[in-house]
Enzyme design. Structure first.
Site, PDB file in Angstrom:
ATOM      1  N   HIS A 184       5.842  19.940  43.480  1.00 16.53           N
ATOM      2  CA  HIS A 184       6.542  19.154  42.455  1.00 16.53           C
ATOM      3  C   HIS A 184       5.701  17.944  42.034  1.00 16.53           C
ATOM      4  O   HIS A 184       5.167  17.233  42.885  1.00 16.53           O
ATOM      5  CB  HIS A 184       7.890  18.671  43.027  1.00 16.53           C
ATOM      6  CG  HIS A 184       8.667  17.799  42.090  1.00 16.53           C
ATOM      7  ND1 HIS A 184       9.317  16.655  42.509  1.00 16.53           N
ATOM      8  CD2 HIS A 184       8.885  17.902  40.754  1.00 16.53           C
ATOM      9  CE1 HIS A 184       9.921  16.099  41.461  1.00 16.53           C
ATOM     10  NE2 HIS A 184       9.675  16.835  40.385  1.00 16.53           N
TER      11      HIS A 184
HETATM   12 CA    CA Z   1       4.301  21.656  39.738  1.00 20.34          CA
END
Ligand code: CA
Ligand code: VJV
Ligand code: ZN
Length: 393
Positions: A184
């Site tokens: 992320h």
């Molecule tokens: Ca990513």
């Protein structure tokens, strides 16, 4: 005769400083700056440099680094003494000031120089777009998306992406950030959490208890308060192990087309972390270079100023293949470069397989089990579409 010519009426710039390669996180640390050597070697062997403007990036200045980062953090990075390598097993985390000195973010020799070179290349790339001297600017040494304003995180110390986007915001009203690293893009999301001038879209493996950094749920779309301009301007695409090219390409193109239609960015910043490829040491997706690079191709076709950053990628031969092929897409030569890695490529034996685009069988033998159902992917697209109802005029 390499046959690689400049694209007409189209300019690509390549920003890199070979001094980055000299730095080492530690013998067995997954992050290997040497992958940049291998990438450069392949790009040069194919003759791609003839079709681009090549710049030796300078180091970012203290003023540039503190355009985002806290000065006490940058001061500490500049002055802290390197730890002995390898880390003392008896006392592995002696000083976790600013999250520095643990096994993820070790204090290695020349750390400040490494960070400034990564930041400098990304800043140079962003400025080439701002001055209209480049249509696509490439900074494979950047993409360090976990670094926070006053903290190192996940192999990242200085957030070169945030520095680059801040430059783009001087010229462009809205910038779209897209992140295809398997992790992320939390640091970039956090930096622009409260503004509607940057929309962040991250595709990543999501398994909060077992996979770093644990953030980036589908429902996390920015500040919950409707009065905050950043509301609805963070898009997260949480995935499971084993996703393939076909599914990823469909998700990427469907989501990014809708985002562009609603948000109407003036420029795109694409983090091309190569740990989303099959056979990565940390990532467990089934993506081939073809699927990964189709994201670059799609962004290029949107016809907006585009900056390409590197990022993760822990199997150097895969990283080099992907970033070299994506460089070929930028200059428009992906269909006419030979599919065999050139004989004279330095370190050619490190690629193991002669092909630039190996099959999943060549890479993994047996592909990993795909834990992504079409039903889940459709739900993701639906959720994103609903978020986008709140975006734009
Ligand atoms: Ca990513
Ligand atoms: O999962 C974590 C954090 C821990 C604490 C530290 N131990 C070593 C691992 C678990 C909770 N960190 C992740 C960080 C991933 C960063 C990804 C960066 C990027 O690709 O997104 C962008 C450049 C993690 N995963 C794997 C490791 N750390 C890892 C670190 C090592 C290691 C093996 C694995 C550090 C040193 C050594 N081996 C020798
Ligand atoms: Zn990553």
């Amino acid at each position: 005769e390499h046959g690689i010519t400049r694209p007409k009426g189209y300019n690509v710039s390549f920003h890199y400083n070979p001094d980055m390669e000299k730095h080492h996180f530690g013998m067995t640390h997954p992050m290997k700056p040497w992958r940049l050597t291998l990438t450069k070697s392949l790009v040069s062997a194919y003759g791609m440099n003839f079709a681009m403007d090549n710049y030796t990036a300078r180091a970012a200045t203290y003023e540039e680094l503190t355009s985002y980062h806290a000065s006490d953090y940058v001061d500490h990075l500049a002055t802290v003494a390197p730890q002995p390598q390898p880390l003392d097993v008896e006392n592995p985390n002696p000083d976790l000031k600013f999250n520095l000195g643990g096994s993820d973010c070790p204090l290695f020799e020349g750390l400040y120089n490494y960070c400034s070179l990564s930041g400098g290349a990304s800043l140079d790339a962003a400025r080439k777009l701002c001055s209209n001297q480049s249509d696509i600017a490439i900074a494979w040494g950047g993409g360090l998306h976990h670094a926070k304003k006053a903290e190192a995180s996940g192999f990242c110390y200085i957030n070169d992406i945030v520095l680059g986007i801040l430059q783009l915001l001087r010229i462009h009203a809205r910038v779209l950030y897209i992140d295809i690293d398997v992790h992320h893009g939390d640091g970039v999301e956090e930096a622009f959490f409260s503004t509607d001038r940057v929309m962040t879209v991250s595709f990543h493996k999501y398994d909060p208890l077992n996979f770093f950094p644990g953030t980036g749920a589908l429902e996390d779309n920015g500040p919950k308060s409707e009065h905050n301009p950043g509301a609805h301007h963070a898009i997260n695409v949480p995935l499971n192990d084993g996703i393939n090219d076909e599914q990823y390409k469909w998700l990427f193109e469907t989501i990014i087309q809708r985002v562009v239609d609603k948000f109407r960015p003036g420029a795109i910043a694409l983090q091309c972390g190569a740990d989303s490829l099959a056979g990565d040491r940390l990532g467990k997706f089934n993506l081939l270079v073809q699927g990964h690079s189709s994201c670059v191709e799609f962004c290029k076709k949107l016809g907006l100023p585009l900056i390409l950053f590197g990022g993760g990628g822990y199997t150097p031969k895969n990283v080099a293949r992907a970033w070299a092929y994506e460089t070929a897409i930028a200059i428009g030569h992906q269909d006419d470069i030979p599919s065999q890695i050139p004989i004279h490529t330095p370190w050619r034996d490190r690629f193991k397989i002669d092909s630039l685009l190996p099959t999943i069988q060549q890479i993994l033998g047996e592909p990993r089990q795909n834990r992504n159902t079409q039903k889940k992917l459709t739900e993701i697209v639906q959720h994103v579409t609903e978020q986008l109802r709140f975006v734009g005029a």
